[in-house]
Motif scaffolding. Structure first.
Motif, PDB file in Angstrom:
ATOM      1  N   PRO A  41       9.539 -14.750  -3.725  1.00 47.82           N
ATOM      2  CA  PRO A  41       8.307 -14.086  -4.561  1.00 47.82           C
ATOM      3  C   PRO A  41       7.284 -13.784  -3.682  1.00 47.82           C
ATOM      4  O   PRO A  41       6.460 -12.614  -3.838  1.00 47.82           O
ATOM      5  N   GLU A  42       7.169 -14.465  -2.527  1.00 49.46           N
ATOM      6  CA  GLU A  42       5.820 -14.195  -1.697  1.00 49.46           C
ATOM      7  C   GLU A  42       6.205 -12.858  -0.738  1.00 49.46           C
ATOM      8  O   GLU A  42       5.342 -12.378  -0.181  1.00 49.46           O
ATOM      9  N   GLN A  43       7.304 -12.328  -0.614  1.00 43.65           N
ATOM     10  CA  GLN A  43       7.689 -11.341   0.065  1.00 43.65           C
ATOM     11  C   GLN A  43       7.124  -9.840  -0.704  1.00 43.65           C
ATOM     12  O   GLN A  43       7.577  -9.612  -1.677  1.00 43.65           O
ATOM     13  N   HIS A  44       6.038  -9.383  -0.244  1.00 40.49           N
ATOM     14  CA  HIS A  44       5.569  -8.062  -0.828  1.00 40.49           C
ATOM     15  C   HIS A  44       5.820  -6.726  -0.081  1.00 40.49           C
ATOM     16  O   HIS A  44       5.571  -5.583  -0.841  1.00 40.49           O
ATOM     17  N   GLY A  45       5.797  -6.787   1.251  1.00 41.93           N
ATOM     18  CA  GLY A  45       6.053  -5.676   1.921  1.00 41.93           C
ATOM     19  C   GLY A  45       7.347  -5.000   1.911  1.00 41.93           C
ATOM     20  O   GLY A  45       8.337  -5.668   1.522  1.00 41.93           O
ATOM     21  N   PHE A  46       7.350  -3.716   1.832  1.00 37.44           N
ATOM     22  CA  PHE A  46       8.550  -2.766   1.253  1.00 37.44           C
ATOM     23  C   PHE A  46       9.393  -3.027   0.172  1.00 37.44           C
ATOM     24  O   PHE A  46      10.513  -2.921   0.154  1.00 37.44           O
ATOM     25  N   GLY A  49       6.767  -1.689  -6.325  1.00 34.53           N
ATOM     26  CA  GLY A  49       5.775  -2.448  -7.584  1.00 34.53           C
ATOM     27  C   GLY A  49       5.125  -3.273  -6.719  1.00 34.53           C
ATOM     28  O   GLY A  49       4.318  -4.280  -7.411  1.00 34.53           O
ATOM     29  N   ARG A  50       5.305  -3.580  -5.543  1.00 40.36           N
ATOM     30  CA  ARG A  50       4.363  -4.462  -4.712  1.00 40.36           C
ATOM     31  C   ARG A  50       3.419  -3.916  -3.473  1.00 40.36           C
ATOM     32  O   ARG A  50       4.127  -3.218  -3.125  1.00 40.36           O
ATOM     33  N   SER A  51       2.373  -4.675  -3.343  1.00 45.58           N
ATOM     34  CA  SER A  51       1.419  -4.138  -2.343  1.00 45.58           C
ATOM     35  C   SER A  51       0.592  -5.073  -1.772  1.00 45.58           C
ATOM     36  O   SER A  51       0.580  -6.209  -2.153  1.00 45.58           O
ATOM     37  N   VAL A  52      -0.327  -4.867  -0.947  1.00 47.25           N
ATOM     38  CA  VAL A  52      -1.246  -5.786  -0.769  1.00 47.25           C
ATOM     39  C   VAL A  52      -2.004  -6.198  -1.679  1.00 47.25           C
ATOM     40  O   VAL A  52      -2.476  -7.398  -1.933  1.00 47.25           O
TER      41      VAL A  52
END
Length: 190
Positions: free
Chosen positions: A176-181, A184-187
């Motif tokens: 869940p901590e993976q946000h890059g690429f 619906g997830r971003s900085v």
């Protein structure tokens, strides 16, 4: 689009090209030296997700044949740009010719999936040096190389990436901590 200044110590374009080539080859060889030959990347390496016992028993990943709608969706999602790879075809041409090209491009994409072979011509790129902000134009290290691939290869990559991303998300393979690429997830969400 404009002539670049010759790097320090070069008096011809040929010398400049050779100096840039040596510089980037050295960087690649250094990166390869830093990699582990057994495929590991150090202590933070994730588990082998190809082993069903480590992935909760989900089915192994395979690419599936696609229809015209997936190819059209992929083409329309691609950024319109006038730049082109060694084939000389920009993405804008694929978009403009979509009504006539959708079916042949779908057939081509499915042939790549069916054969599991990436066409050799798609492995060649036109490399363009881009000056890094605030760097001296006369230094080779002031540029980053950008590889411009054939438009059709980028299209097929996009179709395959959509399938792979869907599999990874559905099977909750990424932490869940993976946000890059990730969609619906971003900085902001990180």
């Amino acid at each position: 689009k404009t002539n670049l200044p010759l790097p320090n110590g070069c008096s011809t374009d040929f010398e400049a090209a050779n100096k840039c080539s040596r510089y980037y080859k050295t960087k690649i060889f250094k990166l390869r030296e830093d990699m582990h030959l057994d495929g590991t990347a150090g202590a933070g390496t994730p588990p082998n997700h190809g082993n069903p016992s480590e992935t909760g028993g989900q089915m192994p990943f395979t690419f599936n044949q696609v229809g015209v709608s997936e190819v059209k969706k992929a083409i329309l999602a691609m950024r319109s740009t006038g730049s082109c790879g060694v084939d000389g075809v920009p993405i804008t041409i694929l978009k403009q010719g979509l009504p006539a090209l959708a079916l042949p491009l779908t057939h081509l994409t499915n042939k790549v999936i069916e054969s599991s072979v990436w066409p050799a011509q798609w492995k060649y790129a036109r490399v363009v040096p881009i000056l890094k902000p605030g760097k001296k134009p006369s230094e080779v290290s002031s540029y980053r190389p950008v590889s411009l691939l054939p438009a059709v290869s980028k299209l097929v990559e996009k179709v395959l990436q959509a399938q792979l991303s869907a599999y990874v998300e559905e099977n909750k393979i990424l932490p869940p901590e993976q946000h890059g690429f990730r969609s619906g997830r971003s900085v902001d969400t990180a």
